[in-house]
Every structure is written in C-alpha cells, then in structure tokens.
Design a protein around this motif. Structure first.
Motif, short mmCIF file in Angstrom:
data_model
loop_
_atom_site.label_atom_id
_atom_site.label_comp_id
_atom_site.label_asym_id
_atom_site.label_seq_id
_atom_site.Cartn_x
_atom_site.Cartn_y
_atom_site.Cartn_z
N UNK A 546 0.80 -1.22 0.00
CA UNK A 546 0.00 0.00 0.00
C UNK A 546 0.84 1.26 0.00
N UNK A 547 2.12 1.15 0.32
CA UNK A 547 3.03 2.30 0.26
C UNK A 547 3.51 2.42 -1.18
N UNK A 548 3.37 3.60 -1.80
CA UNK A 548 3.69 3.73 -3.22
C UNK A 548 4.98 4.50 -3.50
N UNK A 549 5.61 5.05 -2.43
CA UNK A 549 6.88 5.75 -2.65
C UNK A 549 7.67 5.75 -1.34
N UNK A 550 9.00 5.85 -1.41
CA UNK A 550 9.81 5.88 -0.19
C UNK A 550 9.52 7.15 0.61
N UNK A 551 9.62 7.03 1.93
CA UNK A 551 9.38 8.17 2.81
C UNK A 551 10.33 8.07 4.00
N UNK A 552 10.81 9.22 4.47
CA UNK A 552 11.75 9.22 5.58
C UNK A 552 11.33 10.24 6.63
N UNK A 583 10.62 4.24 5.23
CA UNK A 583 9.50 3.40 4.80
C UNK A 583 9.55 3.24 3.28
N UNK A 584 9.45 2.00 2.80
CA UNK A 584 9.49 1.72 1.37
C UNK A 584 8.31 0.85 0.94
N UNK A 585 7.98 0.88 -0.36
CA UNK A 585 6.98 -0.06 -0.87
C UNK A 585 7.41 -1.50 -0.63
N UNK A 586 6.46 -2.39 -0.44
CA UNK A 586 6.75 -3.78 -0.11
C UNK A 586 7.60 -4.46 -1.16
N UNK A 587 7.35 -4.16 -2.44
CA UNK A 587 8.04 -4.87 -3.51
C UNK A 587 9.44 -4.32 -3.79
N UNK A 588 9.85 -3.25 -3.10
CA UNK A 588 11.14 -2.62 -3.39
C UNK A 588 12.19 -2.96 -2.33
N UNK A 589 12.38 -4.25 -2.07
CA UNK A 589 13.33 -4.64 -1.02
C UNK A 589 14.76 -4.28 -1.40
#
Length: 706
Positions: A546-552, A583-589
C-alpha cells in the motif's frame, strides 16, 4: 582504514571492459588454433568456433549477474568462495589462476615467435622481456594498462576486419576461387562427424576464456551494473563474428592438409589477400596484428590473473602480504608473484595440449559458477542485489552446467587428470594452510535449512558493505526522499517504544496503513541489522503493502533516547541522538537496501553527529545529507550575479535541463517549490543535478562572486 588501504581504484569504463575482454581473446584463438583445431573436424572448424561462442553464453550471463552484485577482485574465486565456501573458493581461485597464467605465458611466447619472423632473436628471451614490460605497466595502474589495451584492440579490430572483408570478397567474387562450401576445401565438411565438431568446440573453447577475465577486475570498473554485462556482450558478439568469418576465410583459402599443420594460418591466408597494398605490407600488417593480439592477451592476462592472489590474500587463503596495495593503487606483491610464475612457465613448458588443459579446468569452473547463481538466488540473502539478472533463470544455469559436463567428456583423460590434480592440490592447500585462518561459510548454508548451523552471519554484512560501495542505482529516489523528509527535533524525554509508536502513527495517517503493522516492521530484527548498528545513530526500516513511494522521518535528540541494541552477540543500551525511519513499498526490497547503504555511508562521515546536530535549519540538515558533487546552494543576494533570478517565476529561469531546484528557504521556512513560485531576494535555493551541470552553476554563480 585498512579496508580502504586494500581497496582498488575504480578507473575502468565500458570501452575498457570491452577491450580487456576482447584483447584477451585474440591471440592463439585466431592466429594459432584454427589449423590445429581443423585436425579434429576438418573444414567445419569455423562452425566449431561459432558453437563454442554460443555454448559460453550461460557462463557469461551467470558471471555478469554475480559480478554486478559483488564487484570484487578475484573473479571466479570470489564468486565460488562466497557461494559455496572457502574450500571451493580455493579450488576455483587456484585453478583459474593457473589456467590464466598458462594462457598468458603462451601468449607472451607468441610475441617472441612472431618477432622471430623479422629478426633472429631467441623466442623465450623476447617473451620474458615482454613479461617485464607488462609487469611495469601493471604496477603503474589499471588505467594505464587498459589504455595500452585499448590501442591493441582498436588496431586488431581494424586489421582483422579488413582481413575478413577482403577475404570474403575474394572468396565470393573472385573467379580464382571456387564457390565456397562446394569446392575441394570443404569436402568432406565434417571429417569426424558431429562428435568431431563438439570435440573441436571444446578444444577452441579456450579462445573465449578472455570473456570472463573482466570479472577479476570488477572492483576497478566504474558503474559495474551497466558496464560489465554490456561490455561482455559486445565483446562476445564482436569476437564471435571475427572468429567465425575469419576462420571461414582461412578454410576457403588454404588447402585442408596444409591448414591442419599450419601454426600461422592467418599469415598464410593473408598472402592471397591485401594485394592492393604494395609488396608484403599485408603480411607485415597481419604479423603486426598477431603481435598486438599476443601482447593484448599477455597484458590483460597479467592484469586479471594478478587479482586472484590479491583477493585470496585479502581473505586469508593466501598470505596477507598479497593483499597489500601500492601507492599507485595496484596489488604489487600479487603482480610480482604472477610475473615470476609466468616466466617460470615460459622457461619450462611447451605448447602441447595446453588448450585442452586450460579449457577443461575452465569448463569445470563455469559449471560451478552457473550453480553459484542458483545458490545466491535460493539463499535469499537480502543484500545480494545484482544490477543485471541472468535471463531464463534457472534454465540458463542448468543448461550451462550440462554443457560443461558434456564438453569435459570430450576433452580426454589427460586434461581431466590435470584438472583433478589441481583440485587435489587446492584441497591440500586449504586443509593444511588456510582452514585454520578462515572463519566463514558460503551462501549455500543460507539455502539449505539442514545446514543452518553453519550459516555465516557476517556474509550479509559483507554484501551490505559491497552494496554501500556500489552506491545508489540510477533512478533510486534517495535525493527526492531526503528533500521531502520530515524532520523532528525531540526536546522532551521519551521512551524509544513511545517514539516508534508516535512516528508509526504519523506514517499510518499519511499512508493509510495499520499503525500496529508499521510498529512491528520498525521493531523487527532482520539479518542486516548488525550492519545498521552505528553508535548513537539508529536506522529503522519498514516495507509495507500500500506504500507507493519511499518516505523518511528524521528525529534529532540532543540529550539522546535510550535504546536496546545487539551486535555480534553482545547486548547493551545506547543513547541514540539521530534516528532515521525509512518506509518503502513492499516490492522494493533491493531499493530499500541501497538506500539504507547510502544512509550508512553518510553516518560514517567524520564528525557526523556533531555536524548534523549543530545544523540550525531544515535546509542545512537536508543539504548535509545530500552533500556530494550533485548539489549546490545559491543565495539570491541583491548586487550579485544570481540577483538576475529575483522576481522571476522558477519556470522562467534558464537552468541546465538535468538540474532541479529542490528546496527554497525563505524566512526560516523550507519547502519544495513549484514552477510558478516567484523567487524573492534572500531566498536560498538548493539545486540538485548531474555533476557537470552543478559545476557549471558553481562557476557561474559562486566563483563570480568570490
């Protein structure tokens, strides 16, 4: 400090990769082996070169993948060591090192042999003199070495390309030559059937081994994730076509019986070509090309093979002295050892059977490297982050393993016994010298649960270190994330768990993700956590659907917030003064790992805590975190050059296309501007972009005022 002292300079670009790979392939493969190889299959020998080039593709893709994930000196050694453990690393490193030295020694003998065509000189004396010359060049530095290599390759490609064009014209359009594939030179086409063709493909396989030498200098390649796979692919295509077409011309112009015993078929064929040149200039050109080819192979061979003892010394499988780097950034002791061994082999060995010996062991190594890709992928090590992934996994790797096994069976017992002997020597060396000095295991123990007790916990940390050195990948939104980061100065006393709850609540509201799930992610301990443990700094990370972009979110605490930490089995508490919540999108490990690695790099700056805690504004903090050659700060002061921007909308300002005004500080407030934002006097602009454009802006707006 010691790690930096043992680190090699990144000086090699795409064309350097292409030339090291290509130059290492054009020697015996073109100027010596075609005649010898034709003994096994007859006129179809040119097809054997094409088959060999196709059969090396799985190994090339596997090497490219691992090299972009782990760009470290040592090539096959480093790959096998980190995938299957130090015993297999010793076998692969020692065997490949010897095979490269053999190939290099005989290439240098080729220089002497071709020099003897013009002058009455001792072949081996010239070979030894050439060895010392290339040793001196390698001691100066990889860039100096590759510059000479580039010259060799350009000259070679021009001469061999002309040879092919002139040869094909003569074969297809000259009445003096019968129609190709139907004249006597091609009858019978397969003298020993399909078996002979495969045997020959294995025999000439050594001609393509230079393709893999790039991996041993991967640590010195700039932008390895692009330059390694692209350079290797271009090299294989160019070399494969020159081999295929060049040997076809030789077969077309030389009688089969003569070709089978000709040790210089290119020189023989060129006597019927280049007739548009005066006298014997065509022959001289081809001999010059041959000498350049042998020189390029010797040069690239010494460069790449010397990195094996360097890498093994760094890992304590060889004496540590081999890992020392000189003032020019080159592994001096490793180069001197390699030079000594090359001279020893020049003086003691003959050419007989060397192609099969080198090919057989290299096929064995390729089989293990293909398996290593499967091991790395199955191990699920988070920080294994290749910039290039092999297509058709795992079918490509399985095909590569099967190809190696089939070709090895055609190489004969002598070659198989040689490889077995090298393996036994490596096992004995590991058992009686290295085993007590090494405390690590490979990624294979991360794959098989039953072997879990042997998992090497430091492997994740080492891969994270490599990830940090590689840096961000193009397109990673690190700068954007810093620019948009929320910064909180925590003046009140607060418990660590309460801080996590507070930050998680903000993220939950912003991103519509459950607060409890975010708290769980931030507090969970992963295998990379030891690499993120830095005194008085805490980096917490989470990925969520559900997170669509990195956030700090950055939290600064002058007095410190007490947090429980664990590293290397030691439990303690630390007063954390700087928190990074990412915080990052789930698929962007993988992207998250690269961004975490960049944060680690920043926090390891000298005086990091003092510098960041004394910044008075949000803009200064963000500029400090962004600080590199990609940003500049410009103050719009009246009476200066930059005052020309005052009163204009941002979109009206003529700036280079690859820069962005990321932040504006105005009246102690910092925000990201829009195109219609009107610039005012005393605004402070933070501009990010590509280094050349930033340099241009610095010269325009900063130097002018100094």
């Amino acid at each position: 400090m010691s790690a930096k002292k043992n680190r090699l300079k990144k000086e090699l670009g795409l064309f350097d990769v292409f030339s090291i790979s290509t130059g290492a392939m054009f020697s015996s493969g073109f100027f010596l082996l075609p005649g010898l190889a034709s003994q096994f299959t007859g006129p179809s020998v040119f097809l054997a070169y094409l088959v060999a080039g196709i059969l090396i593709v799985p190994a090339m893709f596997s090497i490219a993948e691992i090299a972009t994930a782990l760009p470290r000196s040592g090539g096959a050694y480093f790959f096998l060591d980190r995938s299957m453990g130090p015993l297999w690393g010793t076998i692969g490193g020692l065997g490949t090192y010897l095979a490269l030295i053999f190939k290099t020694a005989f290439a240098l003998i080729g220089i002497g042999a071709y020099a003897a065509i013009f002058w009455e000189v001792p072949v081996k004396t010239i070979a030894i003199a050439a060895t010392f010359f290339f040793m001196a060049l390698n001691l100066v530095g990889a860039k100096k070495t590759s510059s000479l290599q580039n010259f060799f390759v350009i000259f070679l490609v021009i001469v061999l390309g002309t040879f092919i064009v002139d040869g094909l014209y003569r074969v297809f359009f000259s009445p003096a030559v019968d129609a190709p594939l139907s004249n006597i030179h091609f009858q019978p086409f397969l003298t020993n059937g399909f078996e002979g063709l495969i045997t020959t493909a294995g025999f000439v396989f050594v001609s393509y081994l230079g393709l893999t030498q790039v991996a041993s200098v991967a640590e010195e390649i700039k932008n390895p994730e692009r330059n390694i796979p692209l350079g290797m692919l271009l090299s294989l295509v160019v070399t494969g076509m020159i081999y295929f077409l060049g040997v076809f011309v030789m077969v077309s112009l030389i009688e089969p019986a003569e070709l089978a015993k000709d040790l210089a078929p290119a020189a023989t064929a060129v006597k019927q070509l280049f007739r548009w040149l005066p006298g014997n200039l065509g022959v001289y050109l081809m001999v010059g090309a041959a000498m350049a080819a042998f020189a390029s192979t010797g040069n690239a061979g010494l460069l790449s093979s010397s990195r094996y003892p360097f890498a093994m010394g760094r890992d304590k499988l060889f004496p540590v002295s081999f890992s020392k780097v000189g003032k020019n950034g080159t592994p001096v002791t490793a180069i001197l050892l390699t030079t000594a061994l090359i001279i020893f082999f020049i003086l003691t060995l003959s050419e007989t059977g060397i192609a099969k010996l080198a090919s057989t062991f290299q096929l064995f190594i390729f089989m293990l490297i293909n398996f290593s890709v499967i091991v790395f992928r199955k191990s699920n090590i988070q920080s294994y982050d290749p910039g290039f992934k092999s297509p058709f996994y795992p079918g490509m790797q399985i095909a590569g393993i099967v190809i190696s096994i089939i070709l090895i069976t055609y190489m004969g017992w002598a070659a198989i016994l040689f490889s077995t002997s090298v393996i036994l020597i490596a096992i004995l060396w590991y058992r009686y010298y290295a085993r007590e000095k090494v405390r690590r295991e490979g990624a294979i123990y991360h794959w098989f649960a039953l072997l879990g007790k042997y998992r090497h916990s430091e492997l994740e940390n080492e891969f994270m270190t490599i990830l940090k050195e590689k840096g961000l990948r193009q397109g990673d939104p690190f700068d954007e994330t810093i620019i948009n980061a929320r910064i909180t100065r925590m003046e009140k006393d607060i418990a660590f768990t309460n801080l996590v709850e507070e930050i998680s609540g903000v993220y939950s509201t912003e991103m519509h993700v459950g607060k409890d799930a975010i708290i769980k992610d931030f507090l969970s301990v992963s295998s990379i956590e030891p690499a993120l443990t830095i005194p008085e700094v805490s980096i917490l990370h989470a990925r969520h659907d559900g997170v669509d972009h990195p956030s700090m979110h950055i939290v600064l605490s002058g007095r410190g917030i007490r947090k429980f930490i664990e590293k290397s089995g030691i439990h303690s508490y630390d007063d954390i003064r700087v928190f990074f919540f990412l915080m990052n999108p789930l698929e962007e490990s993988r992207m998250q790992l690269r961004m975490l690695s960049r944060l680690i790099d920043i926090t390891e700056r000298e005086n990091f805590l003092e510098d960041i805690l004394t910044k008075s504004t949000e803009r200064e903090i963000k500029e400090y975190l962004l600080h590199n050659e990609r940003f500049i700060t410009v103050s719009l002061l009246p009476g200066t050059v930059q005052a020309e921007m005052i009163g204009k909308q941002l979109k009206e300002i003529k700036l280079p296309q690859d820069v962005l005004v990321a932040l504006i500080e105005r009246d102690d407030e910092t925000y990201a501007p829009k195109g219609n934002t009107v610039l005012q006097a005393n605004d402070v602009l933070t501009i990010i972009g590509e280094p050349p454009s930033i340099t241009y802006l610095f010269n325009r707006y900063m130097k002018t005022n100094s």
